[in-house]
Design an enzyme around this catalytic site. Structure first.
Site, short mmCIF file in Angstrom:
data_model
loop_
_atom_site.label_atom_id
_atom_site.label_comp_id
_atom_site.label_asym_id
_atom_site.label_seq_id
_atom_site.Cartn_x
_atom_site.Cartn_y
_atom_site.Cartn_z
N HIS A 13 17.58 56.18 16.63
CA HIS A 13 16.62 56.73 15.63
C HIS A 13 15.94 55.55 15.14
CE1 HIS A 13 15.58 58.53 11.71
NE2 HIS A 13 14.41 59.09 12.67
N GLU A 40 13.79 56.28 19.81
CA GLU A 40 12.51 57.00 18.94
C GLU A 40 12.12 56.00 18.28
OE1 GLU A 40 11.15 59.12 15.19
OE2 GLU A 40 12.40 57.38 15.33
N ASP A 42 8.36 55.21 15.21
CA ASP A 42 7.20 56.07 14.47
C ASP A 42 5.82 54.91 14.69
OD1 ASP A 42 8.91 58.06 13.08
OD2 ASP A 42 9.77 55.98 12.50
N HIS A 55 7.33 53.36 9.62
CA HIS A 55 7.72 54.66 9.46
C HIS A 55 6.77 55.37 8.05
CE1 HIS A 55 9.69 58.09 7.26
NE2 HIS A 55 10.07 58.26 8.36
N GLU A 115 6.93 58.92 17.94
CA GLU A 115 6.54 59.69 17.10
C GLU A 115 5.35 59.42 16.43
OE1 GLU A 115 9.24 60.72 13.95
OE2 GLU A 115 7.44 61.63 12.85
O1 G3P Z 1 11.66 61.98 15.42
C1 G3P Z 1 12.76 62.34 14.64
C2 G3P Z 1 12.70 61.86 13.36
O2 G3P Z 1 12.33 60.48 13.33
C3 G3P Z 1 11.70 62.58 12.39
O3 G3P Z 1 11.83 62.36 10.96
O4 G3P Z 1 11.08 60.78 8.95
O5 G3P Z 1 12.84 59.83 10.45
O6 G3P Z 1 10.42 60.16 11.46
P1 G3P Z 1 11.45 60.56 10.51
MG MG Z 2 10.57 59.28 13.27
#
Ligand code: G3P
Ligand code: MG
Length: 251
Positions: A13, A40, A42, A55, A115
């Site tokens: 993450h 993953e 952002d 993020h 994302e």
């Molecule tokens: O993509 C899963 C997760 O990253 C979604 O929440 O706020 O961590 O981007 P966040």
């Molecule tokens: Mg995310």
């Protein structure tokens, strides 16, 4: 909806957010060193429509900059430090561009969930710019990426720009109209808040042929439980710990 493909079980993450600064190249290297197959991160746009990894809407939590990233140019954002807040050993990390991120993923052999994190009002542009870039630059040596977003408008724009890229809708709890929403956006996957996974609804989702991912799972026992219920993959800040807890069925 497309047919189910094989997904990794444990996805790093924001890279590997517990052991390196999130959404940085150091974080991707750390994730690879921990043994994950997928990460993953952002992605959002700068004022000059460059795609960067960040993020929050604003810069202060994870960089030495201040204010909304969407109001600054790429060059301005590159002058900030994106690692020092996490630890002195990461001083000098910069906010990565999506282009250099993709190059590093290729070098490390990492698959990715990209994302889309649009600033308010930038849903369409973010979906379009990021999807185009991913479609153009994604290396054939990597598994095809998955574009995800909480914002349906961003996914719709991504679909229009690069329909061949697979998409996932991100939600907290499963919305009442999930069937219509995923069908309208052509999503193959739904990504849920792990705290709000309901077993009965989960069975409906997987029964409909959707892949289901859960965020953010940092306890191996919880990951094990979610997998036993039919979740396909989990996002974890400590993917090594979660995978180790899964034993041979880990990453
Ligand atoms: O993509 C899963 C997760 O990253 C979604 O929440 O706020 O961590 O981007 P966040
Ligand atoms: Mg995310």
């Amino acid at each position: 909806m497309t047919g189910k493909r094989r997904w990794p079980r444990v996805i790093g993450h924001r890279g590997a957010a517990l052991s390196a600064p999130e959404n940085t190249l150091a974080g991707l290297r750390e994730a690879a060193a921990l043994g994950v197959a997928w990460v993953e991160f952002d992605v959002r746009l700068t004022r000059d429509e460059r795609a960067i990894l960040l993020h929050d809407d604003t810069l202060e939590r994870t960089t030495t900059g201040r204010g909304p990233a969407s109001l600054l140019s790429f060059e301005e954002i590159r002058s900030f430090d994106a690692g020092a807040w996490f630890g002195a050993e990461f001083r000098g990390e910069r906010v990565p561009s999506l282009e250099e991120t993709i190059e590093l993923l290729a070098e490390l052999g990492l698959g990715a969930v990209v994302e889309l994190k649009p600033a308010p009002g930038a849903q369409e542009a973010t979906g379009r710019v990021v999807a185009r870039l991913v479609a153009k630059r994604w290396p054939a040596s990597l598994p095809p990426p998955l574009l995800s977003s909480f914002k349906p408008e961003a996914l719709a724009a991504a679909r229009a720009a690069a329909p061949e890229l697979e998409r996932a809708l991100l939600v907290g709890a499963v919305p009442r109209g999930w069937r219509e929403q995923v069908a309208a956006l052509g999503c193959c996957s739904l990504h849920l808040d792990q705290r709000r996974v309901d077993r009965a609804v989960l069975a409906e989702l997987t029964g409909a042929g959707l892949a289901v991912f859960a965020y953010t799972v940092n306890l191996p026992e919880r990951a094990q439980q979610l997998f036993s219920w039919g979740v396909d993959a989990v996002f974890s800040d400590c993917p090594d710990r979660v995978a180790a807890g899964l034993g041979a069925r880990g990453i």
